[in-house]
Design a protein around this motif. Structure first.
Motif, short mmCIF file in Angstrom:
data_model
loop_
_atom_site.label_atom_id
_atom_site.label_comp_id
_atom_site.label_asym_id
_atom_site.label_seq_id
_atom_site.Cartn_x
_atom_site.Cartn_y
_atom_site.Cartn_z
N GLN A 236 0.79 -1.14 -0.05
CA GLN A 236 0.13 0.01 -0.02
C GLN A 236 1.08 1.22 0.07
N GLN B 209 -6.88 7.11 -3.82
CA GLN B 209 -7.44 5.84 -3.22
C GLN B 209 -6.09 5.05 -2.63
N SER B 210 -4.87 5.43 -2.96
CA SER B 210 -3.80 4.91 -2.17
C SER B 210 -3.89 5.56 -0.90
N GLN B 211 -4.17 6.77 -0.64
CA GLN B 211 -4.09 7.47 0.30
C GLN B 211 -5.10 6.72 1.46
N VAL B 212 -6.42 6.35 0.97
CA VAL B 212 -7.43 5.80 1.69
C VAL B 212 -6.87 4.45 2.04
N GLU B 213 -6.06 3.47 1.08
CA GLU B 213 -5.74 2.32 1.61
C GLU B 213 -4.45 2.36 2.62
N ASN C 55 -4.34 4.91 4.82
CA ASN C 55 -5.18 5.27 6.16
C ASN C 55 -5.86 3.97 6.68
N GLU C 56 -6.30 3.33 5.92
CA GLU C 56 -7.22 1.95 6.39
C GLU C 56 -6.26 1.15 7.10
N LEU C 57 -5.17 0.89 6.66
CA LEU C 57 -3.94 0.16 7.16
C LEU C 57 -3.62 0.51 8.77
N GLN D 163 -5.31 2.59 10.49
CA GLN D 163 -6.70 2.44 11.30
C GLN D 163 -6.65 1.05 11.80
N LEU D 164 -6.36 -0.05 10.69
CA LEU D 164 -6.37 -1.47 11.39
C LEU D 164 -5.43 -1.79 12.26
N ASN E 30 -6.72 0.04 15.78
CA ASN E 30 -7.87 -0.84 16.41
C ASN E 30 -7.36 -2.09 16.74
#
Length: 145
Positions: free
Chosen positions: A27, A95-99, A101-103, A105-106, A109
């Motif tokens: 990512q 989209q790469s920024q979103v991915e 950020n999701e990583l 956040q994962l 969490n």
């Protein structure tokens, strides 16, 4: 059985290891390549330069109270921003920024949930109810409260 207690420094060291791992994921590699392509793209650079010029004009018009001129410039800014956002290279970058950020956040969490579960478990609590051992003991009938 005694559990090892960790220092803040040890935890920060592990966090640096995790950060290094995250920085070396697919990512993040995709994010870096997408950013490089944007920076190398002449059309994007020209549109961004126009955007910056128009933003300065909008600030100047606002400062001198030229609301109509400011509105016209802001409309041009919106149009150029839409043109930039519509470019496939920019969409890939976003989209790469979103991915990434999701990583992040994962990971965040996972750490939070596991800390909570370890606290519950180490106090003899109930993970299903999300209660520590002291809360479970104090909520049972006949306990002194």
């Amino acid at each position: 059985m005694t559990t090892k207690l960790y220092t803040k420094d040890e935890i920060v060291e592990k966090a640096k290891e995790i950060a290094h791992m995250i920085a070396n994921t697919e990512q993040v590699e995709f994010f870096k390549k997408a950013e490089e392509q944007i920076n190398d793209n002449q059309l994007v650079r020209e549109k961004i330069a126009s955007l910056k010029t128009l933003q300065k004009q909008a600030v100047n018009f606002q400062a001198i109270g030229k609301e109509r001129a400011q509105k016209l410039v802001e409309d041009k800014i919106d149009k150029i921003q839409e043109e930039i956002d519509a470019l496939p290279i920019v969409q890939e970058f976003k989209q790469s920024q979103v991915e990434v950020n999701e990583l992040l956040q994962l990971v965040s969490n996972a750490i939070a949930n596991n800390v909570t579960n370890e606290i519950i478990e180490s106090t003899g609590g109930d993970q299903l109810r999300g209660e520590t051992g002291s809360k479970v003991r104090n909520s049972q009938p006949g306990s002194c409260s």
